[in-house]
Enzyme design. Structure first.
Site, PDB file in Angstrom:
ATOM      1  N   ARG A 136      42.381  32.885  41.498  1.00  0.00           N
ATOM      2  CA  ARG A 136      41.681  31.776  42.157  1.00  0.00           C
ATOM      3  C   ARG A 136      40.278  32.241  42.568  1.00  0.00           C
ATOM      4  NH1 ARG A 136      43.517  27.156  43.724  1.00  0.00           N
ATOM      5  NH2 ARG A 136      45.341  27.783  42.554  1.00  0.00           N
ATOM      6  N   TYR A 142      35.188  46.585  52.070  1.00  0.00           N
ATOM      7  CA  TYR A 142      34.034  45.741  52.403  1.00  0.00           C
ATOM      8  C   TYR A 142      32.877  46.105  51.491  1.00  0.00           C
ATOM      9  CZ  TYR A 142      34.331  42.423  56.160  1.00  0.00           C
ATOM     10  OH  TYR A 142      34.572  41.289  56.876  1.00  0.00           O
ATOM     11  N   LYS A 187      41.689  27.922  36.218  1.00  0.00           N
ATOM     12  CA  LYS A 187      42.257  26.762  35.518  1.00  0.00           C
ATOM     13  C   LYS A 187      42.496  27.168  34.058  1.00  0.00           C
ATOM     14  CE  LYS A 187      40.271  23.423  38.740  1.00  0.00           C
ATOM     15  NZ  LYS A 187      39.232  24.004  39.588  1.00  0.00           N
ATOM     16  N   ASP A 203      29.235  21.660  36.178  1.00  0.00           N
ATOM     17  CA  ASP A 203      30.427  22.201  36.819  1.00  0.00           C
ATOM     18  C   ASP A 203      31.533  22.141  35.763  1.00  0.00           C
ATOM     19  OD1 ASP A 203      32.818  22.603  38.126  1.00  0.00           O
ATOM     20  OD2 ASP A 203      32.278  21.424  39.896  1.00  0.00           O
ATOM     21  N   THR A 222      35.351  27.400  38.272  1.00  0.00           N
ATOM     22  CA  THR A 222      36.406  28.196  38.893  1.00  0.00           C
ATOM     23  C   THR A 222      36.917  29.144  37.814  1.00  0.00           C
ATOM     24  OG1 THR A 222      37.983  26.487  38.292  1.00  0.00           O
ATOM     25  CG2 THR A 222      37.171  26.452  40.549  1.00  0.00           C
ATOM     26  N   GLU A 227      29.659  43.996  51.191  1.00  0.00           N
ATOM     27  CA  GLU A 227      28.594  42.986  51.266  1.00  0.00           C
ATOM     28  C   GLU A 227      27.376  43.474  50.497  1.00  0.00           C
ATOM     29  OE1 GLU A 227      27.978  42.027  55.377  1.00  0.00           O
ATOM     30  OE2 GLU A 227      29.790  40.812  55.453  1.00  0.00           O
TER      31      GLU A 227
HETATM   32  N1  DSN Z   1      41.332  20.580  43.207  1.00  0.00           N
HETATM   33  C1  DSN Z   1      40.797  20.840  41.903  1.00  0.00           C
HETATM   34  C2  DSN Z   1      41.469  20.027  40.851  1.00  0.00           C
HETATM   35  O1  DSN Z   1      42.640  19.775  41.024  1.00  0.00           O
HETATM   36  O2  DSN Z   1      40.866  19.680  39.856  1.00  0.00           O
HETATM   37  C3  DSN Z   1      39.371  20.672  41.900  1.00  0.00           C
HETATM   38  O3  DSN Z   1      38.831  21.406  42.944  1.00  0.00           O
END
Ligand code: DSN
Length: 431
Positions: free
Chosen positions: A232, A51, A226, A197, A223, A53
């Site tokens: 993730r 933990y 990707k 984004d 994110t 925080e």
């Molecule tokens: N679900 C993601 C995507 O497939 O692009 C975006 O959050």
């Protein structure tokens, strides 16, 4: 794995089946990738126990010296990767990163602009079923039907009409470079903040293959799983930090707070509690990988592969939204092939090819049916597939799209997919 096998064979078998699916099928979902075994190891490591925080050096728990170090390294590497002045690596996901960024820059009820979900945007860019559409007054801009690219005439007119406090650029199914500079011009004209984004192209930005949002945007979210090929999770960055313009002060000293402090507290305690320290450690590993020269080569191959695929689709008379791609994303309008996105997704899945059905701009079908599919090259590129394989994959897809109910075609393609995957092994370390 052997521990799970001994203690919980039921779950072990489920995980093995997922591993087998990943190894034996073609992963073409544009938002997915395969992390390195090093990232997996960190994500499955002992830091899950801790933990923490708060932030490094200012935690609400003892025993944080090692997780502090991991979080500091993650932040430093991320800043280096994107030439950012500030980074927060705690958001559990891209959605949380977006929520914290919005909470920092605007108030509930304020007007915001974002790309319509059906035109390539994202749930958190104002969808009425998401917190963004429910808490803020979102006005959607669109792509132009003739170009498939953001319609800046409309965007400009909407901005003048609605005077949003913030504009979000970027999305989930936009195959072209995000036009940060043009968005900045619109935002400047009305005194709005600009948020990018970059969840999809962040790995390409890190590799210098996509324009950087840093010189143009007030805040940048992404994110990490990707094109960036990490675990993730989510991140928030700014090019540089400065005092907040809303006059928010620290309670005791009366000092005007920095924007970074407001973002940090929007993430925790604003919307999250304890950070996922194992994931932050895994982010640090992934950012370290992305700083290596090999990552640039990898990212270049992602883009080259997407272009090879796009060309092959065009040769076979597929309609690509925007006519092609600058990135890892290809969005196909299947209307001229007389098949819906839903039927295509299902038939392709039966043949071992994973894609997702996707709305195309001006789609007349519902999000559950759709007229399109979205395809991406990050995961197959991680397997070291190249141009020849991209052409083969398009051929496989074409066979299925042309005859989606023919089980002998599906079986034949499934075998071809399996054979191709055998030649490009994945996760040998996990066997
Ligand atoms: N679900 C993601 C995507 O497939 O692009 C975006 O959050």
């Amino acid at each position: 794995m052997s521990f799970i096998k001994r203690s919980d064979s039921y779950l072990f078998n489920i995980i093995q089946r997922e591993l087998n699916r990943e190894i034996t099928t073609l992963e073409l979902i544009a938002s997915e990738n395969f992390t390195s075994p090093a990232v997996l190891e960190a994500a499955g490591g002992v830091m899950t126990n801790k933990y923490a925080e708060g932030y490094p050096g200012k935690r609400y728990y003892g025993g944080c010296e090692h997780v502090d170090e991991a979080e500091n390294i993650a932040r430093d590497r991320l800043k280096q990767l994107f030439n950012a002045g500030y980074a927060n690596v705690q958001p559990h996901s891209g959605s949380q990163a977006n929520m914290a960024a919005l909470m920092t820059f605007i108030n509930v009820g304020d007007t915001v602009m974002g790309l319509d979900l059906a035109h390539g945007g994202h749930l958190t860019h104002g969808s009425p079923v998401n917190f963004s559409g429910q808490l803020y007054n979102f006005v959607s801009y669109h792509v132009a039907e003739s170009t498939g690219r953001v319609d800046f005439d409309e965007t400009h007119a909407l901005a003048i009409q609605h005077k949003p406090k913030l504009i979000i650029c970027g999305g989930s199914a936009y195959p072209r470079f995000i036009e940060f500079e043009q968005f900045r011009e619109v935002a400047d004209e009305i005194g709005a903040f600009l948020m990018a984004d970059v969840a999809h192209p962040s790995g390409l930005i890190a590799a210098g293959l996509h324009p950087s949002p840093m010189p143009f945007c007030d805040v940048i979210t992404s994110t990490t799983h990707k094109t960036l090929r990490g675990p993730r999770g989510g991140i928030i960055m700014m090019a540089d930090d400065h005092e907040n313009p809303w006059g928010k002060v620290a309670p005791k000293s009366g000092r005007v707070k920095m924007i970074s402090e407001l973002i940090d507290s929007a993430v925790m305690p604003g919307i999250q509690g304890g950070p996922l320290m194992h994931i932050i450690a895994a982010k640090a590993v992934a950012f370290g990988e992305a700083l290596k020269p090999e990552f640039k080569t990898y990212a270049q191959h992602i883009v080259d592969n997407a272009q090879s695929m796009a060309n092959e689709f065009l040769i076979r008379d597929y309609q690509l939204v925007s006519g092609g791609t600058d990135t890892h994303v290809i969005l196909i309008n299947l209307t001229n092939k007389n098949i819906t996105g839903k039927v295509a997704e299902n038939a392709l899945e039966m043949a071992g090819i994973t894609v997702n059905k996707n709305m195309v701009p001006f789609d007349k079908k519902s999000p559950f049916i759709t007229s399109g599919i979205r395809i991406g090259t990050p995961a197959v590129t991680t397997r070291n597939m190249g141009k020849d394989e991209m052409i083969k994959i398009v051929e496989f897809i074409d066979q299925i799209i042309n005859d989606p109910e023919n089980s002998s075609v599906i079986d034949k393609v499934k075998q071809d997919v399996f054979n191709l995957c055998q030649s490009f092994p994945l996760y040998n370390e996990l066997h």
